[in-house]
Design an enzyme around this catalytic site. Structure first.
Site, PDB file in Angstrom:
ATOM      1  N   SER A 263      52.083  53.419  36.986  1.00 26.53           N
ATOM      2  CA  SER A 263      52.142  52.191  36.196  1.00 26.53           C
ATOM      3  C   SER A 263      50.773  51.541  36.244  1.00 26.53           C
ATOM      4  O   SER A 263      49.857  52.042  36.889  1.00 26.53           O
ATOM      5  CB  SER A 263      53.179  51.242  36.790  1.00 26.53           C
ATOM      6  OG  SER A 263      52.696  50.799  38.049  1.00 26.53           O
ATOM      7  N   LYS A 264      50.688  50.432  35.591  1.00 30.46           N
ATOM      8  CA  LYS A 264      49.410  49.724  35.545  1.00 30.46           C
ATOM      9  C   LYS A 264      48.930  49.397  36.964  1.00 30.46           C
ATOM     10  O   LYS A 264      47.750  49.474  37.280  1.00 30.46           O
ATOM     11  CB  LYS A 264      49.597  48.441  34.737  1.00 30.46           C
ATOM     12  CG  LYS A 264      48.287  47.902  34.261  1.00 30.46           C
ATOM     13  CD  LYS A 264      48.463  46.888  33.164  1.00 30.46           C
ATOM     14  CE  LYS A 264      47.154  46.148  32.991  1.00 30.46           C
ATOM     15  NZ  LYS A 264      46.319  46.488  31.935  1.00 30.46           N
ATOM     16  N   ARG A 265      49.892  49.062  37.803  1.00 32.40           N
ATOM     17  CA  ARG A 265      49.576  48.717  39.195  1.00 32.40           C
ATOM     18  C   ARG A 265      48.857  49.868  39.913  1.00 32.40           C
ATOM     19  O   ARG A 265      48.007  49.654  40.764  1.00 32.40           O
ATOM     20  CB  ARG A 265      50.906  48.387  39.897  1.00 32.40           C
ATOM     21  CG  ARG A 265      50.804  47.881  41.300  1.00 32.40           C
ATOM     22  CD  ARG A 265      52.177  47.381  41.744  1.00 32.40           C
ATOM     23  NE  ARG A 265      53.230  48.374  41.522  1.00 32.40           N
ATOM     24  CZ  ARG A 265      53.501  49.367  42.339  1.00 32.40           C
ATOM     25  NH1 ARG A 265      52.838  49.504  43.457  1.00 32.40           N
ATOM     26  NH2 ARG A 265      54.462  50.234  42.063  1.00 32.40           N
ATOM     27  N   HIS A 266      49.240  51.102  39.575  1.00 33.99           N
ATOM     28  CA  HIS A 266      48.586  52.253  40.221  1.00 33.99           C
ATOM     29  C   HIS A 266      47.278  52.629  39.541  1.00 33.99           C
ATOM     30  O   HIS A 266      46.589  53.533  39.973  1.00 33.99           O
ATOM     31  CB  HIS A 266      49.464  53.503  40.118  1.00 33.99           C
ATOM     32  CG  HIS A 266      50.802  53.378  40.738  1.00 33.99           C
ATOM     33  ND1 HIS A 266      51.959  53.286  40.008  1.00 33.99           N
ATOM     34  CD2 HIS A 266      51.169  53.330  42.032  1.00 33.99           C
ATOM     35  CE1 HIS A 266      52.987  53.208  40.829  1.00 33.99           C
ATOM     36  NE2 HIS A 266      52.538  53.229  42.058  1.00 33.99           N
ATOM     37  N   GLY A 267      47.022  52.014  38.418  1.00 35.99           N
ATOM     38  CA  GLY A 267      45.783  52.382  37.714  1.00 35.99           C
ATOM     39  C   GLY A 267      46.044  53.092  36.398  1.00 35.99           C
ATOM     40  O   GLY A 267      45.149  53.709  35.835  1.00 35.99           O
TER      41      GLY A 267
END
Ligand code: GLU
Length: 512
Positions: free
Chosen positions: A274-278
């Site tokens: 996800s965005k959180r992981h990049g």
């Protein structure tokens, strides 16, 4: 037959790292086998597709070194390569399906379909189209036409349901587990092995909308066939489309391409990326000074696992060695730390081999962060060059430039409150910094070595340990506690700025 792979983006947003990763493997496979790689723009969703995104996607692909032999901008023998420009082909294929009685016009109105859906929901059944228009008589059709009813075109999945039609061994197979023969579409997936889909779960799906526009699944089949695509590698989210596509290939007596559905990328926590992981756009990585060669190497190691345990591979090496069969079913892990490390390795190499390229990149980065003008002067560039020499291996990604060197480009530097409190606001620091400022101001030659000996002498005169005094000096000069070697950075700042920062630091230290 030569290998032909493609990337078929819908230009409805930026190219994400997941999409770039998948594209890279398609491209690599074509290059590995001396085949062709094709770019096709799937813009059937007209309300969301834009030329702006199409351009950005192409630009980002080029940036990571993915080139295409055929595509909307370069043309090719099977063009045009934008779905909106290929509607005649879809209309012809739809007519052919109708002629073969593998598709039919459906005159059901939205309200009628909604009623069917509601009835299914009320009965807690999965919705399936009733098939009301499947076998309309010519008179019924004439009546609907007279009413000027609009129609969609549906695929007659029904025509594949006869177990007698299903051959064994092909992709349409009749299987009997004791409860009677059932027909399956068996997709031979290069990564997953055979994946069987029960035909009973596939509806008479719509292939052409009532406005005449081809639906994505149908256009995709017509295009892959027409463009002679031999291998389709795409994300697992497309796996459920595949049996429907195989049915369409079958009805048109076309051979489907080889398919491979890659797993989704996951973060270190093994959750979907996800965005959180990049999982952001590739452009964000580019803006953060990730180098294309690092991205490509990193992409390759998420799906291809070389035996020797080495991690750095050039593009040419990858082209020679990559094999689709090595991509497993398990989600590759997108490890941002590893990417940063890898980028650092490539950054170091680039600094040695292409210093001007790195210089341009860093100048651009500083300009984007408001620390340099878009067109820096020769002197500003010289300072950046010098700063880079001092930073050395510390620069792995763009943010490191800010972390370790923003103070070179800001006057006065941004002061970290905690650092100021801890190191400047300590007893005796004000006079000490003033003394150093005076001595540096009087230095004959302003070099790192000369600065160091002045600092040592002043520390001795004040009776403060050398390892203690470096902190207030650093905070006064840079505003923070971390950074490159103190004396080198002082030399690079230059006498005037160093002295005035030390005096400003002294003033902060002496403030009540
Ligand atoms: N247009 C599709 C997408 O952007 C591509 C599907 C395919 O590769 O078949 O996901």
């Amino acid at each position: 037959m030569s290998v032909r792979t493609r990337y078929a983006p819908s230009p409805t947003g930026m190219l994400h790292v997941g999409g770039a990763w998948m594209t890279f493997f398609n491209w690599l496979y074509a290059r590995r086998h001396g085949g062709q790689f094709i770019l096709r723009i799937e813009d059937t969703d007209r309300s969301r597709s834009t030329e702006y995104y199409e351009k950005l996607i192409m630009d980002d692909l080029r940036w990571i070194g993915i080139d295409w032999d055929e595509g909307p901008d370069v043309g090719g023998p099977h063009g045009p390569y934008r779905q909106t420009e290929r509607s005649t082909l879809y209309a012809e294929a739809a007519d052919e399906l109708i002629r073969r009685q593998a598709a039919y016009r459906c005159y059901c109105t939205a309200d009628e379909l909604e009623a069917e859906r509601a009835a299914a929901a009320a009965a807690q059944r999965a919705y399936r189209y009733s098939g009301r228009c499947r076998n309309l008589t010519p008179a019924q059709i004439a009546a609907f036409e007279a009413e000027k009813r609009r129609y969609t075109i549906r695929f007659r999945t029904e025509s594949f349901r006869d177990p007698a039609r299903a051959t064994t061994g092909g992709w349409l197979q009749a299987r009997d587990d004791g409860s009677g023969p059932r027909v399956f579409v068996v997709v031979p997936d290069l990564i997953r092995g055979e994946v069987a889909f029960d035909l009973a779960d596939i509806d008479d799906f719509i292939i052409v909308r009532s406005d005449g526009g081809a639906l994505y699944n149908f256009a995709n089949v017509v295009d892959d066939h027409d463009i002679r695509i031999t291998h389709v590698m795409r994300g697992i989210q497309h796996l459920t489309n595949t049996p429907k596509q195989f049915l369409m290939y079958g009805a048109l007596a076309w051979t489907p391409p080889a398919v491979a559905h890659a797993p989704e990328l996951a973060g270190l926590d093994r959750k979907k990326l996800s965005k959180r992981h990049g999982d952001t756009s590739l452009r964000e990585y580019r803006d953060e000074l990730y180098l294309p060669e690092a991205m490509v190497n990193f992409f390759a190691l998420m799906g291809w696992y070389p035996e020797e345990g080495r991690e750095l591979f050039s593009r040419e090496e990858l082209m020679r060695r990559y094999d689709i069969a090595e991509m497993g079913k398990a989600s590759p892990i997108f490890d941002r730390q590893k990417l940063n490390w890898m980028n650092g390795e490539y950054m170091r190499l680039a600094m040695q081999q292409e210093p001007e390229r790195v210089l341009d990149l860093i100048c651009g980065y500083l300009a984007r962060h408001g620390l340099l003008p878009a067109e820096p002067t020769a002197m500003q560039r010289a300072l950046v060059r010098r700063v880079l020499a001092i930073l050395g291996d510390r620069v792995k990604v763009g943010a490191d430039v800010l972390t370790y060197a923003d103070f070179f480009f800001q006057d006065p530097p941004a002061m970290d409150d905690a650092a100021v409190e801890k190191h400047l606001r300590a007893p005796g620091i004000g006079p000490f910094l003033t003394a150093i400022a005076d001595r540096l101001d009087a230095l004959a030659t302003f070099t790192a070595a000369a600065v160091e000996s002045e600092v040592r002498a002043t520390a001795a005169a004040f009776g403060i340990a050398f390892k203690v005094v470096v902190h207030p000096i650093r905070v006064a000069l840079t505003g923070k506690t971390i950074g490159p070697g103190l004396f080198e950075l002082t030399e690079a700042l230059g006498r005037e700025r160093a002295v005035s920062r030390l005096r400003a630091g002294a003033a902060i230290a002496d403030r009540d």
